[in-house]
Design a protein around this motif. Structure first.
Motif, mmCIF file in Angstrom:
data_model
loop_
_atom_site.group_PDB
_atom_site.id
_atom_site.type_symbol
_atom_site.label_atom_id
_atom_site.label_comp_id
_atom_site.label_asym_id
_atom_site.label_seq_id
_atom_site.Cartn_x
_atom_site.Cartn_y
_atom_site.Cartn_z
ATOM 1 N N MET A 1 67.828 44.805 15.072
ATOM 2 C CA MET A 1 68.893 45.802 15.037
ATOM 3 C C MET A 1 70.021 45.328 14.133
ATOM 4 O O MET A 1 70.505 46.073 13.271
ATOM 5 N N PHE A 2 70.433 44.070 14.307
ATOM 6 C CA PHE A 2 71.494 43.526 13.463
ATOM 7 C C PHE A 2 71.010 43.322 12.030
ATOM 8 O O PHE A 2 71.782 43.457 11.078
ATOM 9 N N THR A 3 69.735 43.014 11.858
ATOM 10 C CA THR A 3 69.167 42.870 10.516
ATOM 11 C C THR A 3 69.242 44.184 9.764
ATOM 12 O O THR A 3 69.609 44.226 8.580
ATOM 13 N N MET A 4 68.910 45.282 10.453
ATOM 14 C CA MET A 4 68.946 46.589 9.809
ATOM 15 C C MET A 4 70.373 46.962 9.404
ATOM 16 O O MET A 4 70.620 47.431 8.282
ATOM 17 N N ILE A 5 71.326 46.725 10.304
ATOM 18 C CA ILE A 5 72.726 47.021 9.995
ATOM 19 C C ILE A 5 73.211 46.160 8.827
ATOM 20 O O ILE A 5 73.895 46.642 7.912
ATOM 21 N N LEU A 6 72.832 44.877 8.842
ATOM 22 C CA LEU A 6 73.232 43.972 7.768
ATOM 23 C C LEU A 6 72.630 44.411 6.439
ATOM 24 O O LEU A 6 73.283 44.354 5.396
ATOM 25 N N SER A 7 71.385 44.874 6.458
ATOM 26 C CA SER A 7 70.732 45.350 5.242
ATOM 27 C C SER A 7 71.444 46.577 4.681
ATOM 28 O O SER A 7 71.629 46.708 3.465
ATOM 29 N N VAL A 8 71.833 47.481 5.577
ATOM 30 C CA VAL A 8 72.554 48.692 5.150
ATOM 31 C C VAL A 8 73.869 48.322 4.472
ATOM 32 O O VAL A 8 74.247 48.887 3.436
ATOM 33 N N VAL A 9 74.567 47.332 5.042
ATOM 34 C CA VAL A 9 75.871 46.930 4.494
ATOM 35 C C VAL A 9 75.715 46.147 3.189
ATOM 36 O O VAL A 9 76.364 46.453 2.183
ATOM 37 N N VAL A 10 74.834 45.140 3.194
ATOM 38 C CA VAL A 10 74.698 44.256 2.025
ATOM 39 C C VAL A 10 74.072 44.966 0.846
ATOM 40 O O VAL A 10 74.529 44.827 -0.300
ATOM 41 N N TYR A 11 73.034 45.772 1.081
ATOM 42 C CA TYR A 11 72.301 46.399 -0.018
ATOM 43 C C TYR A 11 72.558 47.898 -0.151
ATOM 44 O O TYR A 11 71.846 48.588 -0.886
ATOM 45 N N ASN A 12 73.570 48.401 0.575
ATOM 46 C CA ASN A 12 74.067 49.768 0.411
ATOM 47 C C ASN A 12 72.974 50.827 0.611
ATOM 48 O O ASN A 12 72.843 51.759 -0.177
ATOM 49 N N HIS A 13 72.174 50.686 1.666
ATOM 50 C CA HIS A 13 71.189 51.718 1.995
ATOM 51 C C HIS A 13 71.898 52.913 2.630
ATOM 52 O O HIS A 13 72.913 52.759 3.314
ATOM 53 N N LYS A 14 71.353 54.091 2.418
ATOM 54 C CA LYS A 14 71.922 55.311 2.980
ATOM 55 C C LYS A 14 70.985 55.848 4.064
ATOM 56 O O LYS A 14 69.855 56.248 3.775
ATOM 57 N N LEU A 15 71.461 55.850 5.305
ATOM 58 C CA LEU A 15 70.672 56.376 6.408
ATOM 59 C C LEU A 15 71.220 57.725 6.853
ATOM 60 O O LEU A 15 72.442 57.922 6.907
ATOM 61 N N THR A 16 70.327 58.657 7.157
ATOM 62 C CA THR A 16 70.744 59.976 7.635
ATOM 63 C C THR A 16 71.106 59.893 9.120
ATOM 64 O O THR A 16 70.801 58.916 9.802
ATOM 65 N N LEU A 17 71.735 60.956 9.605
ATOM 66 C CA LEU A 17 72.106 61.018 11.019
ATOM 67 C C LEU A 17 70.858 60.967 11.901
ATOM 68 O O LEU A 17 70.850 60.326 12.959
ATOM 69 N N GLY A 18 69.788 61.621 11.452
ATOM 70 C CA GLY A 18 68.539 61.594 12.207
ATOM 71 C C GLY A 18 67.952 60.198 12.292
ATOM 72 O O GLY A 18 67.377 59.816 13.321
ATOM 73 N N GLN A 19 68.091 59.401 11.220
ATOM 74 C CA GLN A 19 67.593 58.034 11.238
ATOM 75 C C GLN A 19 68.386 57.164 12.203
ATOM 76 O O GLN A 19 67.815 56.314 12.894
ATOM 77 N N TRP A 20 69.694 57.356 12.244
ATOM 78 C CA TRP A 20 70.509 56.606 13.212
ATOM 79 C C TRP A 20 70.096 56.981 14.640
ATOM 80 O O TRP A 20 70.076 56.130 15.534
ATOM 81 N N LEU A 21 69.752 58.268 14.863
ATOM 82 C CA LEU A 21 69.288 58.702 16.176
ATOM 83 C C LEU A 21 67.975 58.004 16.531
ATOM 84 O O LEU A 21 67.798 57.521 17.657
ATOM 85 N N GLY A 22 67.055 57.943 15.564
ATOM 86 C CA GLY A 22 65.787 57.256 15.800
ATOM 87 C C GLY A 22 65.987 55.790 16.133
ATOM 88 O O GLY A 22 65.351 55.246 17.042
ATOM 89 N N ALA A 23 66.906 55.140 15.386
ATOM 90 C CA ALA A 23 67.208 53.730 15.654
ATOM 91 C C ALA A 23 67.792 53.555 17.053
ATOM 92 O O ALA A 23 67.472 52.587 17.760
ATOM 93 N N ALA A 24 68.640 54.509 17.466
ATOM 94 C CA ALA A 24 69.250 54.430 18.801
ATOM 95 C C ALA A 24 68.185 54.534 19.893
ATOM 96 O O ALA A 24 68.254 53.826 20.906
ATOM 97 N N ILE A 25 67.179 55.395 19.695
ATOM 98 C CA ILE A 25 66.101 55.533 20.677
ATOM 99 C C ILE A 25 65.313 54.230 20.787
ATOM 100 O O ILE A 25 64.971 53.768 21.884
ATOM 101 N N VAL A 26 65.044 53.618 19.627
ATOM 102 C CA VAL A 26 64.305 52.354 19.617
ATOM 103 C C VAL A 26 65.044 51.283 20.403
ATOM 104 O O VAL A 26 64.475 50.616 21.282
ATOM 105 N N PHE A 27 66.316 51.127 20.106
ATOM 106 C CA PHE A 27 67.066 50.061 20.754
ATOM 107 C C PHE A 27 67.433 50.395 22.200
ATOM 108 O O PHE A 27 67.700 49.498 22.988
ATOM 109 N N ALA A 28 67.402 51.679 22.557
ATOM 110 C CA ALA A 28 67.540 52.044 23.967
ATOM 111 C C ALA A 28 66.311 51.568 24.746
ATOM 112 O O ALA A 28 66.427 51.063 25.870
ATOM 113 N N GLY A 29 65.151 51.720 24.131
ATOM 114 C CA GLY A 29 63.927 51.217 24.764
ATOM 115 C C GLY A 29 63.966 49.714 24.958
ATOM 116 O O GLY A 29 63.569 49.191 26.001
#
Length: 403
Positions: free
Chosen positions: A346-374
């Protein structure tokens, strides 16, 4: 809990740095002429660098922490457990299950003979143990190139979240290979993780790294190819983890002893694949013209010197991180390890978004939230179980005192 805390901290620190280097290695590097950029394709060379340093760091750890005067066989975990009599398996060992014995320099709890599969002699014991290590090494050597190749078709955050599905193959391989069963809540966790991944993939619209220059990655089937590579990587990872659990259950070895042997075998296997003039094999041996892959890799390093730093960072942090990985695996099992690595992702993904400027959609953040809720469900249940065991232990102590 202090040991678990140290393991978690070590895994987080080393593998967050490792992930940054891994993503950097997946995109093109500028040539010395300053006019062209090329992508490094030799996953075997990268894997060899990491496995060699990992086996070396494990050997140093074993030598420093090992019991003075111990033989090399004992330090490397090849001694037959002397605390148990050799038998054909029909008799039972005397003694309480709480008795502490020392095996390969580590304190262990003895178990009834009927629960421990003892070899008939030292030679067969070592052969069985080394065969298990070789099996793990083969899975790892084959898995790494598929994970590296997937990055040509999917983005790094997608791969990180996809790797969070590792609970699925670990459980599947444990059930298929070793007939193990799991608590009902673990199947709920797997379902949530799978659903979250599906949502993340459905709403994704970012292409793989902007500089991959891989035409296939832009085709309609590019993402499907990347997902297929990732699934193969996950299945092989699951087979590795379940085999490691089986080794720990049947052989009294430490995590660092396992780390040494698995990485030593990985180094031998990947070196053999990388130095032989094999024909072109997709993913496994991408060099063409029956050339040595390592020769091409070294030529690339010479013409693209900027690759040296991320390669060193990847290998060194991976080697040190594995010390914490195998310590966790030895004392807490593969599912606990997977839970730790999933939260790290989870922190790796956030770090990747910040360091390498990836653009995630709102739906992707929702999917990530479901994963980490599990993942949170798994962590909550595990914490509840640990608390219940402590309460039970305290009650047993109180009964003993009252007697």
């Amino acid at each position: 809990m202090s040991r678990l805390g140290l393991c978690v901290s070590g895994v987080y620190a080393m593998f967050l740095l490792w992930a940054i280097a891994q993503e950097r290695l997946s995109v093109p590097f500028q040539s010395v002429d300053g006019q062209s950029t090329h992508k490094f394709k030799s996953a075997l060379f990268i894997g060899t660098c990491q496995s060699f340093l990992s086996s070396l760091s494990a050997l140093c750890y074993i030598r420093i922490r090992g019991k003075s005067g111990s033989s090399l066989f004992s330090l490397l975990g090849l001694d037959v457990p002397s605390s148990f009599p050799k038998t054909n398996g029909s008799s039972k060992a005397n003694g309480s299950s709480n008795t502490k014995v020392f095996i390969n320099g580590h304190a262990q709890s003895s178990k009834p003979q009927s629960q421990i599969a003892l070899p008939s002699d030292a030679s067969s014991y070592r052969k069985r143990l080394l065969r298990g290590y070789l099996q793990c090494s083969t899975f790892i050597t084959l898995a790494a190139p598929f994970g590296f190749a997937a990055l040509s078709y999917i983005t790094y955050p997608t791969m990180v979240l996809g790797k969070s599905c590792k609970l699925v193959p670990v459980m599947l391989m444990n059930v298929l290979l070793y007939r193990r069963k799991f608590a009902p809540h673990k199947y709920l966790v797997v379902a949530m993780v799978t659903a979250g991944i599906s949502v993340f993939m459905f709403f994704g619209n970012e292409k793989p790294s902007k500089a991959t220059f891989n035409g296939d990655s832009q085709s309609p089937y590019g993402q499907l190819i990347g997902i297929a590579y990732l699934l193969i990587n996950l299945i092989l990872d699951g087979a590795t983890n379940s085999t490691q659990d089986e080794i720990f259950s049947k052989h009294k070895v430490s995590g660092q002893q396992m780390m040494f042997w698995i990485n030593a075998f990985c180094t031998v296997l990947s070196t053999a694949l990388g130095t032989l003039p094999l024909p072109y094999i997709p993913v496994i041996h991408p060099s063409s013209g029956a050339q040595s892959e390592f020769a091409n890799a070294l030529a690339f390093v010479k013409s693209h010197p900027s690759i040296v730093m991320p390669l060193v960072q990847f290998s060194l942090t991976g080697a040190l991180g594995q010390l914490f990985i195998f310590e966790t695996l030895q004392h807490f099992g593969s599912l606990t390890l997977v839970t730790i690595t999933l939260t790290r992702k989870m922190f790796t993904m956030i770090l990747s978004v910040v360091v390498y400027n990836h653009k995630l959609t709102l739906g992707q953040w929702l999917g990530a939230a479901i994963v980490f809720a599990g993942i949170s469900v798994e962590a909550f249940v595990k914490r509840k179980d640990v608390h219940a065991k402590r309460v039970l232990q305290e009650k047993e102590k109180a009964k003993i005192k009252s007697l």
